[in-house]
Design a protein around this motif. Structure first.
Motif, PDB file in Angstrom:
ATOM      1  N   THR A  38       0.834  -1.202   0.000  1.00  0.00           N
ATOM      2  CA  THR A  38       0.000   0.000   0.000  1.00  0.00           C
ATOM      3  C   THR A  38       0.868   1.251   0.000  1.00  0.00           C
ATOM      4  O   THR A  38       0.587   2.226  -0.711  1.00  0.00           O
ATOM      5  CB  THR A  38      -0.930   0.006   1.230  1.00  0.00           C
ATOM      6  N   GLU A  39       1.951   1.227   0.769  1.00  0.00           N
ATOM      7  CA  GLU A  39       2.854   2.373   0.848  1.00  0.00           C
ATOM      8  C   GLU A  39       3.543   2.622  -0.494  1.00  0.00           C
ATOM      9  O   GLU A  39       3.667   3.772  -0.938  1.00  0.00           O
ATOM     10  CB  GLU A  39       3.903   2.139   1.933  1.00  0.00           C
ATOM     11  N   LEU A  40       3.985   1.556  -1.169  1.00  0.00           N
ATOM     12  CA  LEU A  40       4.628   1.724  -2.473  1.00  0.00           C
ATOM     13  C   LEU A  40       3.665   2.331  -3.487  1.00  0.00           C
ATOM     14  O   LEU A  40       4.031   3.239  -4.249  1.00  0.00           O
ATOM     15  CB  LEU A  40       5.146   0.378  -2.984  1.00  0.00           C
ATOM     16  N   LEU A  41       2.451   1.831  -3.512  1.00  0.00           N
ATOM     17  CA  LEU A  41       1.458   2.363  -4.439  1.00  0.00           C
ATOM     18  C   LEU A  41       1.126   3.820  -4.115  1.00  0.00           C
ATOM     19  O   LEU A  41       0.968   4.650  -5.018  1.00  0.00           O
ATOM     20  CB  LEU A  41       0.189   1.514  -4.384  1.00  0.00           C
ATOM     21  N   LYS A  42       1.021   4.136  -2.837  1.00  0.00           N
ATOM     22  CA  LYS A  42       0.695   5.506  -2.412  1.00  0.00           C
ATOM     23  C   LYS A  42       1.777   6.481  -2.862  1.00  0.00           C
ATOM     24  O   LYS A  42       1.470   7.581  -3.372  1.00  0.00           O
ATOM     25  CB  LYS A  42       0.542   5.538  -0.898  1.00  0.00           C
ATOM     26  N   ARG A  43       3.042   6.105  -2.705  1.00  0.00           N
ATOM     27  CA  ARG A  43       4.132   6.995  -3.089  1.00  0.00           C
ATOM     28  C   ARG A  43       4.130   7.253  -4.595  1.00  0.00           C
ATOM     29  O   ARG A  43       4.329   8.383  -5.047  1.00  0.00           O
ATOM     30  CB  ARG A  43       5.471   6.413  -2.652  1.00  0.00           C
ATOM     31  N   ASP A  44       3.918   6.188  -5.377  1.00  0.00           N
ATOM     32  CA  ASP A  44       3.913   6.367  -6.823  1.00  0.00           C
ATOM     33  C   ASP A  44       2.732   7.223  -7.257  1.00  0.00           C
ATOM     34  O   ASP A  44       2.857   8.080  -8.137  1.00  0.00           O
ATOM     35  CB  ASP A  44       3.868   5.012  -7.525  1.00  0.00           C
ATOM     36  N   ASP A  45       1.596   7.025  -6.625  1.00  0.00           N
ATOM     37  CA  ASP A  45       0.415   7.806  -6.992  1.00  0.00           C
ATOM     38  C   ASP A  45       0.599   9.281  -6.627  1.00  0.00           C
ATOM     39  O   ASP A  45       0.214  10.176  -7.391  1.00  0.00           O
ATOM     40  CB  ASP A  45      -0.815   7.240  -6.292  1.00  0.00           C
ATOM     41  N   GLU A  46       1.196   9.536  -5.476  1.00  0.00           N
ATOM     42  CA  GLU A  46       1.430  10.917  -5.072  1.00  0.00           C
ATOM     43  C   GLU A  46       2.416  11.609  -6.008  1.00  0.00           C
ATOM     44  O   GLU A  46       2.317  12.817  -6.255  1.00  0.00           O
ATOM     45  CB  GLU A  46       1.959  10.965  -3.634  1.00  0.00           C
ATOM     46  N   ALA A  47       3.365  10.831  -6.554  1.00  0.00           N
ATOM     47  CA  ALA A  47       4.356  11.413  -7.459  1.00  0.00           C
ATOM     48  C   ALA A  47       3.770  11.711  -8.833  1.00  0.00           C
ATOM     49  O   ALA A  47       4.200  12.639  -9.509  1.00  0.00           O
ATOM     50  CB  ALA A  47       5.546  10.470  -7.608  1.00  0.00           C
ATOM     51  N   SER A  48       2.760  10.902  -9.252  1.00  0.00           N
ATOM     52  CA  SER A  48       2.265  11.018 -10.624  1.00  0.00           C
ATOM     53  C   SER A  48       0.809  11.423 -10.747  1.00  0.00           C
ATOM     54  O   SER A  48       0.377  11.868 -11.796  1.00  0.00           O
ATOM     55  CB  SER A  48       2.449   9.670 -11.345  1.00  0.00           C
ATOM     56  N   ASN A  49       0.030  11.232  -9.682  1.00  0.00           N
ATOM     57  CA  ASN A  49      -1.406  11.525  -9.712  1.00  0.00           C
ATOM     58  C   ASN A  49      -2.085  10.743 -10.845  1.00  0.00           C
ATOM     59  O   ASN A  49      -2.588  11.308 -11.823  1.00  0.00           O
ATOM     60  CB  ASN A  49      -1.663  13.022  -9.873  1.00  0.00           C
ATOM     61  N   HIS A  50      -2.097   9.426 -10.691  1.00  0.00           N
ATOM     62  CA  HIS A  50      -2.687   8.550 -11.692  1.00  0.00           C
ATOM     63  C   HIS A  50      -4.204   8.708 -11.738  1.00  0.00           C
ATOM     64  O   HIS A  50      -4.843   8.963 -10.721  1.00  0.00           O
ATOM     65  CB  HIS A  50      -2.341   7.087 -11.387  1.00  0.00           C
ATOM     66  N   ARG A  51      -4.770   8.507 -12.910  1.00  0.00           N
ATOM     67  CA  ARG A  51      -6.219   8.597 -13.051  1.00  0.00           C
ATOM     68  C   ARG A  51      -6.929   7.377 -12.485  1.00  0.00           C
ATOM     69  O   ARG A  51      -8.071   7.474 -12.035  1.00  0.00           O
ATOM     70  CB  ARG A  51      -6.585   8.746 -14.528  1.00  0.00           C
ATOM     71  N   THR A  52      -6.268   6.224 -12.539  1.00  0.00           N
ATOM     72  CA  THR A  52      -6.914   4.988 -12.102  1.00  0.00           C
ATOM     73  C   THR A  52      -5.972   4.170 -11.244  1.00  0.00           C
ATOM     74  O   THR A  52      -4.745   4.316 -11.326  1.00  0.00           O
ATOM     75  CB  THR A  52      -7.328   4.130 -13.322  1.00  0.00           C
ATOM     76  N   ALA A  53      -6.553   3.268 -10.447  1.00  0.00           N
ATOM     77  CA  ALA A  53      -5.747   2.393  -9.594  1.00  0.00           C
ATOM     78  C   ALA A  53      -4.907   1.431 -10.428  1.00  0.00           C
ATOM     79  O   ALA A  53      -3.778   1.105 -10.059  1.00  0.00           O
ATOM     80  CB  ALA A  53      -6.660   1.612  -8.651  1.00  0.00           C
ATOM     81  N   HIS A  54      -5.454   0.961 -11.561  1.00  0.00           N
ATOM     82  CA  HIS A  54      -4.664  -0.008 -12.330  1.00  0.00           C
ATOM     83  C   HIS A  54      -3.493   0.669 -13.040  1.00  0.00           C
ATOM     84  O   HIS A  54      -2.431   0.073 -13.202  1.00  0.00           O
ATOM     85  CB  HIS A  54      -5.539  -0.812 -13.300  1.00  0.00           C
ATOM     86  N   ALA A  55      -3.650   1.955 -13.442  1.00  0.00           N
ATOM     87  CA  ALA A  55      -2.514   2.678 -14.007  1.00  0.00           C
ATOM     88  C   ALA A  55      -1.436   2.892 -12.945  1.00  0.00           C
ATOM     89  O   ALA A  55      -0.239   2.794 -13.225  1.00  0.00           O
ATOM     90  CB  ALA A  55      -2.968   4.015 -14.576  1.00  0.00           C
ATOM     91  N   ASN A  56      -1.847   3.171 -11.727  1.00  0.00           N
ATOM     92  CA  ASN A  56      -0.933   3.296 -10.592  1.00  0.00           C
ATOM     93  C   ASN A  56      -0.128   2.008 -10.410  1.00  0.00           C
ATOM     94  O   ASN A  56       1.097   2.025 -10.249  1.00  0.00           O
ATOM     95  CB  ASN A  56      -1.750   3.620  -9.342  1.00  0.00           C
ATOM     96  N   ALA A  57      -0.816   0.870 -10.471  1.00  0.00           N
ATOM     97  CA  ALA A  57      -0.152  -0.423 -10.292  1.00  0.00           C
ATOM     98  C   ALA A  57       0.854  -0.689 -11.400  1.00  0.00           C
ATOM     99  O   ALA A  57       1.974  -1.156 -11.146  1.00  0.00           O
ATOM    100  CB  ALA A  57      -1.193  -1.538 -10.239  1.00  0.00           C
ATOM    101  N   LEU A  58       0.479  -0.402 -12.645  1.00  0.00           N
ATOM    102  CA  LEU A  58       1.367  -0.651 -13.782  1.00  0.00           C
ATOM    103  C   LEU A  58       2.617   0.208 -13.706  1.00  0.00           C
ATOM    104  O   LEU A  58       3.731  -0.258 -13.954  1.00  0.00           O
ATOM    105  CB  LEU A  58       0.624  -0.390 -15.093  1.00  0.00           C
ATOM    106  N   SER A  59       2.451   1.465 -13.375  1.00  0.00           N
ATOM    107  CA  SER A  59       3.590   2.370 -13.268  1.00  0.00           C
ATOM    108  C   SER A  59       4.523   1.940 -12.142  1.00  0.00           C
ATOM    109  O   SER A  59       5.742   1.854 -12.325  1.00  0.00           O
ATOM    110  CB  SER A  59       3.091   3.799 -13.027  1.00  0.00           C
ATOM    111  N   MET A  60       3.942   1.670 -10.969  1.00  0.00           N
ATOM    112  CA  MET A  60       4.768   1.276  -9.826  1.00  0.00           C
ATOM    113  C   MET A  60       5.562   0.018 -10.127  1.00  0.00           C
ATOM    114  O   MET A  60       6.762  -0.061  -9.847  1.00  0.00           O
ATOM    115  CB  MET A  60       3.872   1.052  -8.601  1.00  0.00           C
TER     116      MET A  60
END
Length: 245
Positions: A38-60
């Motif tokens: 959860t922490e890894l996903l949160k950091r990547d999302d905060e850095a990029s502001n992904h539109r969707t959870a699955h885009a967040n997962a792919l990027s991370m």
């Protein structure tokens, strides 16, 4: 092993169990519902502001896979030995933004066996297991997630040809093909490594959706499958700056 850092920063590896709350042990990241993931996903999302959870997962996953196993992959490519990076022996320290800032291993020991052992510790026990957990959490497609795994692993080979101290790209290309041909997860079908401008480059067959993020702002990664293959190679040959994992 410390000498590998001369090829690129991603091969820097700390030896010894690290101290501090900022370090995450990989076997805990892989546990279902783990707060570490959860922490890894949160950091990547905060850095990029992904539109969707699955885009967040792919990027991370793309950034993670390009860093966590890099030392083990290059060691296997150069020496044929398999570093013991089983999840219980491996720690990662998240970057403030994307990806992993540092990697630590319990001890610099090697496992008996060759390529099948490498598949086991890098893919079956680690990156493919992480893909499955991200699939369950976010419903990101497994093929796209495995595409991130393939891209990240490829960078373990490609990055060693991008700095002043390099390995011959033809040699590492052959080692990549040996690794990828029978790799679990169908990695060979998800992209290819080629030589461009005297360096190894990766051409993806899947998209990480990074361009949909606030930071990406519609810009495609240099390896993105949404750009025709010939155009990607031409850009690489011309030295166009690219986003890499």
């Amino acid at each position: 092993m410390a000498a590998l850092a001369k090829y690129a920063p991603r091969y820097q590896l700390e030896v010894g169990a690290p101290e501090g709350d900022e370090w995450l042990r990989v076997d805990r990241i892989l546990e279902p519902g783990s707060p570490e993931l959860t922490e890894l996903l949160k950091r990547d999302d905060e850095a990029s502001n992904h539109r969707t959870a699955h885009a967040n997962a792919l990027s991370m996953l793309s950034f993670y896979a390009g860093r966590a196993p890099a030392t083990a992959l290059l060691l296997w490519a150069l020496e044929g030995r398999v570093l013991d990076i089983r999840p219980q022996n491996l720690w990662v320290r998240p970057h403030e933004g994307h990806g992993i800032a540092a990697v630590a291993i319990r001890s610099a020991t090697f496992l008996p066996g060759g390529l099948e052992t490498l598949y086991d510790v890098v893919l079956r026990q680690h990156l493919l297991a992480l893909s499955e957990e991200l699939h369950q959490r976010t419903r990101a497609g497994l093929r796209q997630l495995h595409g991130g795994v393939a891209a990240g692993c490829a960078m373990g080979f490609c990055a060693a040809t991008r700095e002043e101290v390099t390995v011959r790209p033809e040699y590492l290309l052959d080692r990549w093909r040996t690794f990828s041909t029978k790799a679990p997860g169908g990695l060979a079908r998800l992209g290819e490594v080629e030589i461009a401008a005297g360096k190894l480059v990766y051409l993806r067959n899947t998209c990480c959706l990074y361009y949909t993020s606030e930071v990406g702002k519609g810009t495609l990664c240099g390896s993105c499958c949404l750009t025709p293959r010939d155009e990607r190679l031409t850009a690489y040959e011309g030295g166009r700056p690219i986003l890499t994992v």
